[in-house]
Scaffold this motif. Structure first.
Motif, PDB file in Angstrom:
ATOM      1  N   ARG A 163      -6.713 -35.951 -17.644  1.00 33.03           N
ATOM      2  CA  ARG A 163      -8.141 -36.041 -17.963  1.00 33.03           C
ATOM      3  C   ARG A 163      -9.025 -35.365 -16.921  1.00 33.03           C
ATOM      4  O   ARG A 163      -9.972 -34.664 -17.278  1.00 33.03           O
ATOM      5  CB  ARG A 163      -8.503 -37.522 -18.143  1.00 33.03           C
ATOM      6  CG  ARG A 163      -9.751 -37.851 -18.902  1.00 33.03           C
ATOM      7  CD  ARG A 163      -9.964 -37.036 -20.139  1.00 33.03           C
ATOM      8  NE  ARG A 163      -9.242 -37.475 -21.303  1.00 33.03           N
ATOM      9  CZ  ARG A 163      -9.548 -38.519 -22.045  1.00 33.03           C
ATOM     10  NH1 ARG A 163     -10.546 -39.295 -21.717  1.00 33.03           N
ATOM     11  NH2 ARG A 163      -8.843 -38.812 -23.105  1.00 33.03           N
ATOM     12  N   PRO A 164      -8.779 -35.539 -15.637  1.00 25.38           N
ATOM     13  CA  PRO A 164      -9.638 -34.868 -14.645  1.00 25.38           C
ATOM     14  C   PRO A 164      -9.711 -33.371 -14.864  1.00 25.38           C
ATOM     15  O   PRO A 164     -10.783 -32.764 -14.737  1.00 25.38           O
ATOM     16  CB  PRO A 164      -8.972 -35.180 -13.300  1.00 25.38           C
ATOM     17  CG  PRO A 164      -8.186 -36.397 -13.536  1.00 25.38           C
ATOM     18  CD  PRO A 164      -7.760 -36.376 -14.972  1.00 25.38           C
ATOM     19  N   GLY A 211     -21.027 -25.224 -17.717  1.00 26.61           N
ATOM     20  CA  GLY A 211     -21.822 -24.615 -16.669  1.00 26.61           C
ATOM     21  C   GLY A 211     -21.991 -23.125 -16.895  1.00 26.61           C
ATOM     22  O   GLY A 211     -23.070 -22.572 -16.700  1.00 26.61           O
ATOM     23  N   THR A 269     -23.222 -35.716 -19.096  1.00 26.70           N
ATOM     24  CA  THR A 269     -23.386 -34.453 -18.372  1.00 26.70           C
ATOM     25  C   THR A 269     -24.476 -33.614 -19.002  1.00 26.70           C
ATOM     26  O   THR A 269     -25.355 -33.075 -18.312  1.00 26.70           O
ATOM     27  CB  THR A 269     -22.075 -33.636 -18.394  1.00 26.70           C
ATOM     28  OG1 THR A 269     -21.012 -34.476 -18.019  1.00 26.70           O
ATOM     29  CG2 THR A 269     -22.175 -32.454 -17.469  1.00 26.70           C
ATOM     30  N   GLU A 295     -15.044 -42.020 -20.462  1.00 28.14           N
ATOM     31  CA  GLU A 295     -14.932 -42.884 -19.308  1.00 28.14           C
ATOM     32  C   GLU A 295     -15.990 -42.502 -18.301  1.00 28.14           C
ATOM     33  O   GLU A 295     -16.051 -41.362 -17.858  1.00 28.14           O
ATOM     34  CB  GLU A 295     -13.565 -42.714 -18.655  1.00 28.14           C
ATOM     35  CG  GLU A 295     -12.433 -42.813 -19.645  1.00 28.14           C
ATOM     36  CD  GLU A 295     -11.261 -41.940 -19.205  1.00 28.14           C
ATOM     37  OE1 GLU A 295     -10.304 -41.821 -19.964  1.00 28.14           O
ATOM     38  OE2 GLU A 295     -11.334 -41.367 -18.106  1.00 28.14           O
ATOM     39  N   GLY A 296     -16.802 -43.507 -17.921  1.00 29.54           N
ATOM     40  CA  GLY A 296     -17.771 -43.244 -16.868  1.00 29.54           C
ATOM     41  C   GLY A 296     -18.677 -42.082 -17.209  1.00 29.54           C
ATOM     42  O   GLY A 296     -19.417 -42.100 -18.191  1.00 29.54           O
ATOM     43  N   PHE A 297     -18.628 -41.075 -16.428  1.00 29.16           N
ATOM     44  CA  PHE A 297     -19.556 -39.961 -16.575  1.00 29.16           C
ATOM     45  C   PHE A 297     -19.024 -38.985 -17.601  1.00 29.16           C
ATOM     46  O   PHE A 297     -18.265 -38.108 -17.287  1.00 29.16           O
ATOM     47  CB  PHE A 297     -19.681 -39.273 -15.210  1.00 29.16           C
ATOM     48  CG  PHE A 297     -20.885 -38.394 -15.147  1.00 29.16           C
ATOM     49  CD1 PHE A 297     -20.756 -37.026 -15.209  1.00 29.16           C
ATOM     50  CD2 PHE A 297     -22.145 -38.941 -15.036  1.00 29.16           C
ATOM     51  CE1 PHE A 297     -21.865 -36.215 -15.145  1.00 29.16           C
ATOM     52  CE2 PHE A 297     -23.260 -38.143 -14.974  1.00 29.16           C
ATOM     53  CZ  PHE A 297     -23.121 -36.777 -15.024  1.00 29.16           C
ATOM     54  N   PHE A 350     -16.846 -29.038 -17.334  1.00 33.97           N
ATOM     55  CA  PHE A 350     -17.963 -28.746 -16.444  1.00 33.97           C
ATOM     56  C   PHE A 350     -18.089 -27.247 -16.222  1.00 33.97           C
ATOM     57  O   PHE A 350     -19.171 -26.672 -16.236  1.00 33.97           O
ATOM     58  CB  PHE A 350     -17.790 -29.441 -15.083  1.00 33.97           C
ATOM     59  CG  PHE A 350     -17.922 -30.918 -15.147  1.00 33.97           C
ATOM     60  CD1 PHE A 350     -17.187 -31.719 -14.288  1.00 33.97           C
ATOM     61  CD2 PHE A 350     -18.763 -31.534 -16.053  1.00 33.97           C
ATOM     62  CE1 PHE A 350     -17.312 -33.099 -14.331  1.00 33.97           C
ATOM     63  CE2 PHE A 350     -18.893 -32.901 -16.109  1.00 33.97           C
ATOM     64  CZ  PHE A 350     -18.145 -33.689 -15.246  1.00 33.97           C
ATOM     65  N   ALA A 351     -16.945 -26.620 -15.988  1.00 35.78           N
ATOM     66  CA  ALA A 351     -16.978 -25.194 -15.692  1.00 35.78           C
ATOM     67  C   ALA A 351     -17.434 -24.394 -16.904  1.00 35.78           C
ATOM     68  O   ALA A 351     -18.279 -23.499 -16.795  1.00 35.78           O
ATOM     69  CB  ALA A 351     -15.601 -24.727 -15.220  1.00 35.78           C
ATOM     70  N   TYR A 383     -12.010 -32.553 -17.782  1.00 34.74           N
ATOM     71  CA  TYR A 383     -13.428 -32.600 -17.417  1.00 34.74           C
ATOM     72  C   TYR A 383     -13.809 -31.451 -16.519  1.00 34.74           C
ATOM     73  O   TYR A 383     -14.904 -30.899 -16.634  1.00 34.74           O
ATOM     74  CB  TYR A 383     -13.768 -33.932 -16.758  1.00 34.74           C
ATOM     75  CG  TYR A 383     -14.029 -34.986 -17.779  1.00 34.74           C
ATOM     76  CD1 TYR A 383     -13.084 -35.957 -18.087  1.00 34.74           C
ATOM     77  CD2 TYR A 383     -15.218 -34.990 -18.499  1.00 34.74           C
ATOM     78  CE1 TYR A 383     -13.329 -36.894 -19.058  1.00 34.74           C
ATOM     79  CE2 TYR A 383     -15.477 -35.921 -19.472  1.00 34.74           C
ATOM     80  CZ  TYR A 383     -14.515 -36.876 -19.751  1.00 34.74           C
ATOM     81  OH  TYR A 383     -14.760 -37.798 -20.717  1.00 34.74           O
ATOM     82  N   LEU A 384     -12.908 -31.074 -15.622  1.00 32.00           N
ATOM     83  CA  LEU A 384     -13.190 -29.912 -14.790  1.00 32.00           C
ATOM     84  C   LEU A 384     -13.416 -28.696 -15.675  1.00 32.00           C
ATOM     85  O   LEU A 384     -14.355 -27.918 -15.478  1.00 32.00           O
ATOM     86  CB  LEU A 384     -12.020 -29.682 -13.832  1.00 32.00           C
ATOM     87  CG  LEU A 384     -12.160 -28.508 -12.879  1.00 32.00           C
ATOM     88  CD1 LEU A 384     -13.358 -28.704 -11.971  1.00 32.00           C
ATOM     89  CD2 LEU A 384     -10.890 -28.366 -12.021  1.00 32.00           C
ATOM     90  N   LEU A 420     -27.725 -35.023 -18.174  1.00 29.73           N
ATOM     91  CA  LEU A 420     -28.138 -34.744 -16.789  1.00 29.73           C
ATOM     92  C   LEU A 420     -28.660 -33.314 -16.666  1.00 29.73           C
ATOM     93  O   LEU A 420     -29.685 -33.054 -16.041  1.00 29.73           O
ATOM     94  CB  LEU A 420     -26.955 -34.955 -15.838  1.00 29.73           C
ATOM     95  CG  LEU A 420     -27.266 -34.707 -14.366  1.00 29.73           C
ATOM     96  CD1 LEU A 420     -28.295 -35.712 -13.870  1.00 29.73           C
ATOM     97  CD2 LEU A 420     -25.998 -34.821 -13.515  1.00 29.73           C
ATOM     98  N   VAL A 421     -27.950 -32.389 -17.271  1.00 30.56           N
ATOM     99  CA  VAL A 421     -28.397 -30.991 -17.247  1.00 30.56           C
ATOM    100  C   VAL A 421     -29.778 -30.880 -17.875  1.00 30.56           C
ATOM    101  O   VAL A 421     -30.679 -30.228 -17.351  1.00 30.56           O
ATOM    102  CB  VAL A 421     -27.376 -30.082 -17.968  1.00 30.56           C
ATOM    103  CG1 VAL A 421     -27.962 -28.703 -18.199  1.00 30.56           C
ATOM    104  CG2 VAL A 421     -26.096 -29.988 -17.171  1.00 30.56           C
ATOM    105  N   LEU A 425     -32.445 -32.433 -15.522  1.00 33.65           N
ATOM    106  CA  LEU A 425     -32.750 -31.568 -14.387  1.00 33.65           C
ATOM    107  C   LEU A 425     -33.575 -30.371 -14.823  1.00 33.65           C
ATOM    108  O   LEU A 425     -34.544 -29.982 -14.178  1.00 33.65           O
ATOM    109  CB  LEU A 425     -31.441 -31.063 -13.747  1.00 33.65           C
ATOM    110  CG  LEU A 425     -30.705 -32.059 -12.863  1.00 33.65           C
ATOM    111  CD1 LEU A 425     -29.381 -31.471 -12.422  1.00 33.65           C
ATOM    112  CD2 LEU A 425     -31.548 -32.421 -11.660  1.00 33.65           C
TER     113      LEU A 425
END
Lengths: 484, 624
Positions: free
Chosen positions: A207-208, A219, A283, A276-278, A215-216, A211-212, A286-287, A290
């Protein structure tokens, strides 16, 4: 193998093919036609290409489908493509008025590049495969880099182009980085398979990395959308590029980026079981937050009209991401309606900014002083556009914002909705600074301001579109729903 | 199929005529100058013609006419729509408004001749006519409310037309504020309807009432709130205080807006909402009571007025009270009938007053007189209107008043008695008015011969005089259209002695008023009477001032509101402005620091992008 390939519904690529063909014709025109004829023939040819492409897009509405699962033509893609075509059409009017000699020398290049960029954008709206998306994004980006730097003798333009390239390169790197993880984990590149395999319970320990990858990838797309993390290029590039190109970036490029982000997020990442969590939605939220806050806060300090509109554009990217964060069934509609409203108000605003700046010799907001006395029609139109930007009633911008707010509340994103409202209120200050200049401050001259034909068309289309979008809010949404 | 298309076209003409005229004048008015009036009058003519056509269609087919509806917003459930529709009641109002508006426009051509701002005047007048017609052609409460507000705006603009006179500006503001207060009630009612019925449409509301979907307390509250709005617009006590001051506006405006149409909007609202009101006996009792009291009170105050227009203004308030009372006792027929006849004779009276002003240069009763011989045409027309107001047969006012008395008597409340008493007092002030203005020796010399009355003014006055005289015929079988349009049969006849009694009271009152004025003038002599206007001295001053109600409202409530306002302003300065300053500082600070990020160094841009991404990762890791 080749039979299978031939059996694919290639007609779905019709619009892109026509635009690409037009682009190639325009590029070839530089070699074939003498310069005098070029000017007169280029623009009609470009418009013709856009019209035909739009016609084909409309024809595709009843016959939806996909090309081997990687190029999806659904209602969403078709509406976005129409939007992109319309935006480019209006930008062409602005481009026709561009006076810079370097631009004029390479006009067929400029138009050709713009249409190639448009092809990239249109493919982005339909791309359902990481590799195809990459190619489309790069097509759009590289053509855009060149467009920004086309005013070869303007240092600002070259600087803007360089910054754009360097930021874009970083974004591309992120894209490749994120894609690598996802493709590596699943062994597939198309969204459907990605979603399926990433959702597999056996993927849980990785899973990490998922998510990486998210995000990438996301992004990287924010580069096209003009929101954090890749937003800092926006003011410099918008300021340095020719205004027609700025309009193209602000509308076409952004819309394509949003379309791709929607398809990617909704098609792959929202399918992942359990946040899970964030999570993904957070995300995006949040984007968006901001974007809205930073965009507005910095816009308050701007004295240059193009930079002000650039930060405004960053803010609007935030607004447009809110439905994606809220993830209600109406989200797509909300984004599309707001994009339509945004198209009208942005292009109208840029048209007027360019006309005023050219007349007064500066892009400073103080060039707008006394506009009411010079051209009451333009001042009133400016007022309407600013009302729309600020989201004040009886304009399309208001309905767009209201609809998005409803979605945010409906999707449970109350904090985001609060930030949305706060950001909107903050934005009143700088939008009305323009109106204040135009109506309340005396200008140094009372000479009437005449807009050239091209910018005038874009400006008035923008104003009337803003009003019509409000008046026909219901019918417009109905028409969009028909597409789905 | 054709029927509906023609119906829609007629409705479009009713609203569109003045609306197009308004738009045209808005854009090109200043350049037209004197022609502006013609454009506006043409618009009003189209409106009146369209109304008559539509009414004819309705009478033939009995079906509601409607234009295609434009759906503006459609959230799940009811939508917000705009469209024109009308049944008999609405179309009748449209005819009334159209006719009176046309004649007032015509009159204004003569009255406003030579005024440098007449293009603006006609622009406002067209705006009003369009808004008023839109109001009566609305089929849903939201659209009704929008036009209600627009009509109020038009009234504000027209009362304050003479922008250079502070009195006119004050009067306009007062009218606006007092009616605004009433409008709050209407606004709240609007939302109650939407919340409980789910739609703004009249049909849906009436169905909900019928099926019992709304509880009795809710219906009462709704009715009372609607009535509050009506009280403001129709000048019912105590929200009547703006009407006399509204006389600062040009006289044709007083005739059209403050006698015949806008003030009738409140009556129309209660009439249209009859299904709601009839479900709440409490509300009906309130309406009847307020109406009766207003009628009496205003008539008494009218007796002591020294300004011709103010007499007529208080008279209007009083007559509106009659109409409200009729609605309160359940007879839409009687109320609307009186509304119609009143529109004609009151407009006539105002236009006649305008003719007096045109000749003598003043409205002051203490200075007028002797006009009976000098302007026979105007005097005759005015007298027709005045006698119709008193309700003497065979003029129209007689028939409509009889219906109201009959309805009140049948309902059994004490209202009939109050109204009879009011009839006497009405006759008193009418007699006084007629005598002071026309049938007494002149107190101020007027030029002889008097300037002639412009043709347009004369035609309008004559036409309205004919209507005022013969509109009673609406009741007759031959023109039995009225009952069919209203959709209600006339109330049962009153005992025969009523007609005789009210007529007798009317005659008696007239003679009493006239004689008493003459006696006073003769006894006191010219100079004192000139100052006194032939009334009761000290007591009359109190009466003239409306027994202090106006002063009470203006100083008491106004003063109280000012005190609260000052207190709140202090809080605002101290607390809220402090908070605002803090917020602004925070936002600007944030903007300043964020703008430092974009310093032009692209290496930094990319670094920031990477940092933000790392930030996301960190947050994710920490929260995961």
């Amino acid at each position: 193998m080749s039979d299978a390939m031939l059996a694919l519904p290639w007609a779905l690529l019709g619009p892109e093919a026509i635009v690409l063909l037009t682009a190639l014709v325009l590029l070839a025109a530089a070699w074939v036609l003498p310069p005098a004829v070029q000017r007169r023939a280029l623009y009609p040819a470009a418009f013709a290409g856009l019209f035909v492409a739009a016609g084909v897009t409309l024809l595709l509405f009843p016959a939806k489908g996909d090309l081997a699962g990687v190029f999806i033509v659904d209602g969403f893609a078709l509406v976005v493509k129409l939007l992109l075509l319309a935006g480019t059409g209006l930008v062409l009017f602005l481009a026709a008025d561009e006076r810079d000699p370097a631009w004029r020398d390479g006009e067929s290049d400029a138009l050709g590049l713009m249409l190639i960029a448009l092809v990239g954008a249109m493919v982005m709206a339909s791309a359902a495969d990481v590799a195809l998306l990459f190619v489309a994004v790069e097509t759009l980006s590289i053509a855009s880099y060149a467009l920004v730097g086309l005013k070869k003798r303007s240092v600002a333009s070259l600087e803007a182009a360089l910054k754009y390239v360097l930021t874009g390169a970083a974004a591309t790197a992120f894209f490749a980085f994120g894609a690598a993880f996802l493709v590596g984990l699943t062994g597939a590149t198309d969204f459907a398979t990605l979603a399926e395999r990433l959702a597999d319970p056996r993927m849980a320990p990785y899973r990490p990395f998922v998510y990486l990858g998210f995000f990438a990838l996301f992004g990287a797309l924010t580069f096209k959308i003009s929101s954090p993390p890749f937003y800092l290029w926006t003011p410099d590039v918008y300021q340095g590029a020719a205004t027609a190109v700025t309009g193209f970036l602000a509308v076409v490029s952004k819309a394509a980026g949003l379309a791709a982000a929607v398809r990617l997020t909704a098609g792959v990442f929202y399918r992942l079981p359990g946040e899970e969590g964030f999570g993904v939605g957070a995300t995006v939220a949040l984007v968006a937050a901001l974007s809205m806050l930073i965009g507005n806060a910095v816009a308050l300090w701007q004295s240059d009209a193009k930079r002000l509109l650039a930060y405004s554009s960053i803010t609007h990217a935030g607004y447009l991401l809110v439905p994606l964060a809220a993830a209600t069934p109406m989200a797509v509609e909300q984004i599309l309606y707001y994009l339509v409203a945004y198209l009208f108000m942005t292009l109208g605003a840029f048209a007027l900014v360019e006309a005023v700046a050219r007349d007064r010799g500066t892009y400073d907001v103080r060039a707008f002083a006394g506009l009411y006395h010079r051209s009451p029609g333009a001042a009133v139109g400016l007022f309407i556009l600013m009302l729309s930007f600020a989201g004040i009633p009886l304009t399309a911008g208001f309905f767009g914002k209201w609809y998005i707010l409803l979605g945010a509340l409906g999707g449970g994103r109350l904090g985001l909705a609060a930030i949305f409202i706060v950001a909107t209120v903050i934005s009143y200050a700088y939008y009305f600074s323009l109106v204040w200049q135009a109506f309340m401050r005396p200008g140094p001259t009372e000479r009437p301001l005449r807009l050239a034909a091209g910018p005038a068309i874009v400006f008035y289309v923008g104003v009337f579109g803003t009003l019509a979008g409000a008046l026909f809010f219901g019918p417009l949404l109905g028409a969009m729903r028909l597409a789905f | 199929m054709f029927e509906s298309a023609y119906g829609a076209a007629a409705l479009g003409a009713i609203f569109g005529g003045p609306a197009v005229a308004f738009g045209f004048l808005l854009v090109a008015g200043r350049r037209l100058g004197a022609l502006a009036g013609g454009v506006a009058t043409l618009g009003a003519l189209v409106s009146a013609a369209g109304a008559l056509w539509a009414a004819g269609m309705f009478l033939r087919s009995g079906e509601v006419l409607a234009t295609p509806v434009f759906l503006w917003l459609a959230p799940a459930g009811g939508g917000i729509t705009f469209g024109l529709q009308a049944g008999g009641l609405g179309l009748w109002m449209a005819v009334l408004v159209g006719l009176v508006a046309f004649f007032v426009h015509l009159y204004s051509l003569g009255y406003m001749k030579g005024d440098p701002r007449q293009a603006v005047y006609f622009q406002h007048l067209s705006f009003f006519t369009a808004a008023m017609q839109g109001l009566v052609l609305s089929g849903n409460l939201l659209q009704f409310y929008v036009f209600w507000e627009l009509v109020g705006l038009a009234s504000f603009l027209l009362i304050g037309f003479d922008v250079h006179r502070p009195a006119a500006r004050r009067a306009a503001m007062k009218a606006f504020l007092v009616t605004r207060f009433g409008d709050i009630g209407l606004f709240i009612a609007l939302w109650i309807v939407y919340v409980h019925v789910g739609s703004f449409r009249f049909d849906d509301l009436f169905r909900a009432v019928e099926t019992g979907a709304l509880s009795p307390p809710l219906l009462t509250a709704l009715s009372l709130l609607l009535f509050l709005g009506a009280m403001g617009k129709s000048g019912q006590f105590p929200l009547h205080v703006w009407l006399p001051d509204a006389m600062e506006g040009p006289t044709p405006v007083s005739a059209l807006i403050h006698a015949a149409t806008m003030v009738a909007a409140g009556v129309y609202l209660v009439a249209v909402m009859e299904p709601v009101f009839s479900a709440s006996p409490v509300a009906q009792a309130v309406v009847a009571g307020v109406g009766a009291w207003t009628a009496l009170y205003a008539a008494v105050v009218a007796v002591a007025q020294t300004d011709m227009k103010r007499v007529l203004a208080y008279s209007t308030v009083s007559q509106l009270g009659f109409m409200m009372h009729a609605l309160g006792v359940g007879s839409v027929y009687a109320a609307l009938f009186h509304l119609s006849t009143h529109a004609f004779f009151k407009a006539l009276l105002f236009l006649g007053a305008g003719a007096v002003y045109h000749a003598a240069g003043t409205y002051d009763l203490t200075r007028l007189g002797g006009l009976g011989r000098k302007m026979p045409f105007t005097t005759a027309a005015f007298a027709v209107g005045a006698l119709a107001l008193v309700g003497l047969p065979p003029l129209s006012g007689f028939f409509s008043k009889e219906r109201i008395l009959a309805a009140s008597w049948t309902a059994g409340s004490g209202g009939a008695g109050i109204l009879l008493g009011t009839t006497l007092i009405t006759a008193l002030y009418v007699g006084r008015l007629l005598t002071l203005a026309f049938f007494s020796p002149a107190r101020t010399p007027t030029p002889a011969p008097l300037p002639p009355l412009p043709a347009t003014m004369a035609i309008a006055v004559a036409a309205l005089a004919l209507f005022a005289a013969f509109a009673g015929g609406l009741e007759s079988e031959r023109f039995g259209a009225f009952a069919r349009m209203i959709g209600e049969p006339p109330p049962s006849e009153a005992p025969a002695f009523f007609a005789a009694l009210s007529t007798a009271l009317g005659l008696f009152g007239l003679l009493l008023g006239a004689t008493w004025v003459r006696r006073r003038l003769a006894a006191i002599g010219r100079t004192e009477a000139a100052a006194d206007g032939a009334s009761f001295g000290g007591f009359s001053r109190a009466v003239r001032a409306g027994f202090g109600v106006d002063a009470l409202i203006v100083r008491g409530i106004g003063g109280g509101a000012m005190a609260v306002g000052r207190a709140l302003a202090a809080v605002d300065r101290g607390l809220f402005e402090g908070i605002v300053a803090l917020v602004v500082a925070v936002v600007r600070g944030l903007g300043f620091f964020a703008s430092r990020l974009a310093d032009g160094r692209v290496q930094r841009y990319n670094l920031i992008a990477v940092l933000i991404l790392l930030f996301f990762l960190v947050v994710w890791a920490v929260s995961g």
